[in-house]
Design a protein around this motif. Structure first.
Motif, short mmCIF file in Angstrom:
data_model
loop_
_atom_site.label_atom_id
_atom_site.label_comp_id
_atom_site.label_asym_id
_atom_site.label_seq_id
_atom_site.Cartn_x
_atom_site.Cartn_y
_atom_site.Cartn_z
N SER A 106 0.84 -1.22 0.00
CA SER A 106 0.00 0.00 0.00
C SER A 106 0.87 1.26 0.00
O SER A 106 0.40 2.36 -0.25
CB SER A 106 -0.93 0.02 1.22
N TYR A 107 2.17 1.09 0.27
CA TYR A 107 3.11 2.21 0.22
C TYR A 107 3.53 2.45 -1.23
O TYR A 107 3.58 1.51 -2.03
CB TYR A 107 4.37 1.90 1.04
N PHE A 108 3.86 3.71 -1.53
CA PHE A 108 4.53 3.98 -2.80
C PHE A 108 6.01 3.78 -2.53
O PHE A 108 6.61 4.50 -1.74
CB PHE A 108 4.24 5.39 -3.30
N ARG A 109 6.63 2.76 -3.16
CA ARG A 109 7.98 2.33 -2.78
C ARG A 109 8.99 2.67 -3.88
O ARG A 109 8.84 2.22 -5.02
CB ARG A 109 7.97 0.82 -2.53
N VAL A 110 9.97 3.47 -3.51
CA VAL A 110 11.00 3.89 -4.47
C VAL A 110 12.35 3.38 -3.99
O VAL A 110 12.70 3.54 -2.82
CB VAL A 110 11.07 5.44 -4.53
N SER A 111 13.11 2.78 -4.89
CA SER A 111 14.47 2.37 -4.53
C SER A 111 15.46 3.34 -5.17
O SER A 111 15.19 3.91 -6.23
CB SER A 111 14.75 0.94 -4.98
N LEU A 112 16.59 3.53 -4.51
CA LEU A 112 17.60 4.49 -4.97
C LEU A 112 18.95 3.81 -5.15
O LEU A 112 19.33 2.95 -4.35
CB LEU A 112 17.81 5.58 -3.91
N ILE A 113 19.65 4.22 -6.20
CA ILE A 113 21.06 3.83 -6.36
C ILE A 113 21.80 5.09 -6.76
O ILE A 113 21.40 5.77 -7.71
CB ILE A 113 21.25 2.78 -7.47
N ASN A 114 22.85 5.42 -6.04
CA ASN A 114 23.65 6.57 -6.45
C ASN A 114 24.66 6.12 -7.49
O ASN A 114 25.38 5.15 -7.31
CB ASN A 114 24.35 7.21 -5.25
N LYS A 115 24.69 6.84 -8.60
CA LYS A 115 25.43 6.40 -9.78
C LYS A 115 26.95 6.46 -9.61
O LYS A 115 27.66 5.64 -10.16
CB LYS A 115 24.97 7.30 -10.93
N HIS A 116 27.44 7.47 -8.89
CA HIS A 116 28.89 7.67 -8.74
C HIS A 116 29.60 7.58 -10.10
O HIS A 116 30.69 7.01 -10.22
CB HIS A 116 29.52 6.60 -7.82
N SER A 117 28.94 8.06 -11.14
CA SER A 117 29.51 8.04 -12.51
C SER A 117 29.95 6.65 -12.97
O SER A 117 30.84 6.52 -13.79
CB SER A 117 30.70 8.99 -12.61
N SER A 118 29.34 5.62 -12.43
CA SER A 118 29.74 4.27 -12.84
C SER A 118 28.82 3.75 -13.94
O SER A 118 27.62 3.65 -13.76
CB SER A 118 29.67 3.33 -11.62
N ALA A 119 29.43 3.45 -15.09
CA ALA A 119 28.66 2.95 -16.23
C ALA A 119 28.04 1.59 -15.91
O ALA A 119 26.97 1.25 -16.41
CB ALA A 119 29.55 2.85 -17.46
N ILE A 120 28.69 0.81 -15.06
CA ILE A 120 28.17 -0.52 -14.71
C ILE A 120 26.83 -0.38 -14.00
O ILE A 120 25.86 -1.05 -14.32
CB ILE A 120 29.18 -1.30 -13.82
#
Length: 564
Positions: A106-120
């Motif tokens: 019932s929550y709106f769930r967002v996941s985060l990843i910080n890119k750190h300029s990594s192409a992978i």
């Protein structure tokens, strides 16, 4: 619930029951199997929150337990330690697990990843999120199937873990000294959504008009990198940095269906035309305002943190207000309306702008046209759905340009075919309530900002009893109607009955009437000089909701467009 528990936070998991928003940070902890999930601090906190909020607690003894005990029962089920959980009854536990699973979803769930300029990371972030979704669904099914004693025969691959995943990154922009409090806030770089998304907010209507304030709202900003994010948007040709508190992630993600996400090259070393601070602790009078920072030539919008501003209309209209004000200062004319390019079976194409305030019948007119056209219309392409601007090129010709790449429309206003055909791309807001809305992608940014010729400009008149189409014989009569901005309000905002709004646009022109009037004069003068059809279409929506009258008006419009 009015007395919702406080928000919970661990290193990698945040949930606010009062806003039904949860944020999962993969940089802090990335869960790759069900044992890691069930042993995580975030899971413990969520169970604790669920047990406090659960309605089953009164009737189901499983819910009366402490979080540790509850989690131990789940672990016992996974390793088939029957004596440790049988006394609670499989049915009771199963009922509770179903309820807990629904509660999380019932929550709106967002996941985060910080890119750190990594192409992978950039290439792989969707797989990372898909994996987390699989772990969540696997845990639920493992417990469910063990309790019921047999495997399921039907499986539903729902968004068990997240509704959206966002790549974030820090980018250095041309930041005037005054705006340094924003320095640590990360930009949304890439957004992955899992539509159709059903989102629920505490409020479902927008009220009032945004007014100017004497002090720059940036002075009040004290947000942290953990709590705030920035959606960098291209609104028309403006660059807008939309900063929002994480409790507004519903609106922050929904923006992706409405505006183009600016890329790193458009941000790095650049100064934005507009900055919006969405979710400030306090604003003057606890309402939304804007400020013109003339020294740095930035328009700054402020929106307070409260239940009312959870409605997406505040996010969208604040963005468009500061954009429109910027346009007026660049001698462009903001247009509250929609523009379509219609291709007819006789080989003609015409670009038509429908003009008017909320509820006047702009989108209804376009739809009526589609419904009566049979095979006379090959295609109707939306150039802009709600807001655009008229501007002059270097030769002095008028052209139209859009702002949004998507459409924010009332579900009631959509034919079922349009609503269902686009369902798998839509973001739905409070679909069960009156004034339910959907945000649908409509066109590409490249096409929206092209210079579009104007073949016809009609005012959507929902207040007169006439039916059909009426061409204004001269620019003075036309201007009088367009400037008066009359309409019968239909409850899409907080107004009811007859109302007038300067140039039918409370998002810019109302605030800067004196600066807007000369641009209006110049535009009408040029359109009449060029012989462009300027008129009004009687939508009849203030009188009856039956489609017959509007269809009659649409028929006249069709004849005019095809034969002239």
């Amino acid at each position: 619930m009015s007395n919702s528990p406080e928000a919970i936070e661990s290193k990698a998991f945040y949930a606010n029951p009062n806003r039904s928003v949860a944020v999962i940070n993969y940089n802090e902890e990335y869960i790759q199997d069900i044992f890691q999930l069930i042993n995580s601090q975030g899971f413990h906190n969520l169970v604790d929150l669920y047990l406090k909020e659960s309605q089953l607690a009164i009737t189901n003894k499983v819910e009366g337990l402490a979080a540790d005990k509850y989690i131990n029962i789940l672990k016992a089920i996974l390793i088939d330690d029957k004596p440790a959980y049988e006394k609670y009854g499989n049915e009771q536990i199963l009922k509770s697990i179903e309820d807990f699973y629904s509660y999380y979803r019932s929550y709106f769930r967002v996941s985060l990843i910080n890119k750190h300029s990594s192409a992978i990371v950039k290439g792989n972030f969707m797989n990372i999120d898909n994996r987390y979704n699989e772990v969540v669904i696997h845990l639920y099914r493992a417990i469910e199937e063990k309790l019921q004693g047999f495997p399921n025969r039907a499986y539903r691959q729902i968004n068990a873990g997240t509704n959206a995943c966002v790549l974030t990154q820090s980018i250095k922009w041309d930041m005037p000294k005054k705006y340094q409090p924003l320095e640590s806030i990360r930009f949304l770089d890439t957004i992955m959504m899992r539509p159709p998304m059903m989102m629920h907010t505490k409020s479902n209507k927008r009220e009032g008009v945004f007014s100017a304030v004497a002090d720059n709202p940036i002075d009040k900003f004290d947000g942290s990198q953990k709590d705030w994010f920035c959606f960098p948007a291209k609104i028309g040709e403006s660059l807008a940095f939309i900063y929002f508190h994480r409790d507004y992630f519903v609106s922050g993600i929904a923006l992706a269906n409405l505006f183009e996400v600016a890329d790193e090259a458009s941000i790095a070393g650049k100064k934005p035309d507009e900055i919006i601070l969405f979710g400030l602790k306090e604003t003057e009078g606890d309402v939304s305002h804007y400020y013109h920072d003339e020294e740095n030539d930035i328009w700054v919008g402020e929106v307070p943190y409260n239940d009312k501003t959870t409605y997406f209309g505040y996010m969208k209209k604040m963005c468009l207000t500061v954009h429109n004000l910027h346009m007026i200062y660049e001698n462009r004319l903001p247009i509250h309306g929609s523009m379509v390019r219609i291709s007819f079976s006789n080989g003609k194409t015409k670009s038509v702008v429908f003009f008017g305030d909320s509820g006047a019948g702009k989108s209804e007119s376009i739809e009526a046209l589609q419904e009566i056209a049979d095979d006379k219309i090959i295609n109707i392409e939306t150039i802009f759905d709600d807001m655009g601007s008229f501007a002059f090129d270097e030769k002095g010709n008028v052209y139209a340009q859009g702002t949004e790449t998507g459409a924010f429309v009332r579900l009631d206003d959509l034919s079922s075919s349009v609503a269902f055909n686009n369902m798998d791309r839509g973001i739905y807001l409070n679909p069960e309530l009156k004034n339910a809305r959907v945000i649908l992608p409509a066109n590409t940014y490249k096409h929206v900002v092209e210079h579009h010729e104007i073949d016809m400009w009609v005012y959507a008149n929902n207040y007169d009893a006439e039916i059909g189409l009426h061409q204004f014989p001269n620019e003075d009569e036309a201007k009088a109607t367009f400037i008066a901005g009359k309409r019968k309000a239909l409850g899409t905002t907080d107004e009811v009955g007859m109302s007038t709004t300067f140039f039918a646009n409370p998002f810019g022109p109302v605030q800067e009437e004196e600066k807007t009037r000369p641009i209006i004069d110049k535009v009408f003068n040029k359109l009449y000089h060029d012989g462009v059809y300027v008129g009004e279409i009687y939508t009849h929506l203030g009188y009856d909701k039956s489609k017959a009258s509007l269809h009659e008006s649409a028929q006249e419009l069709l004849n005019e467009l095809m034969n002239n």
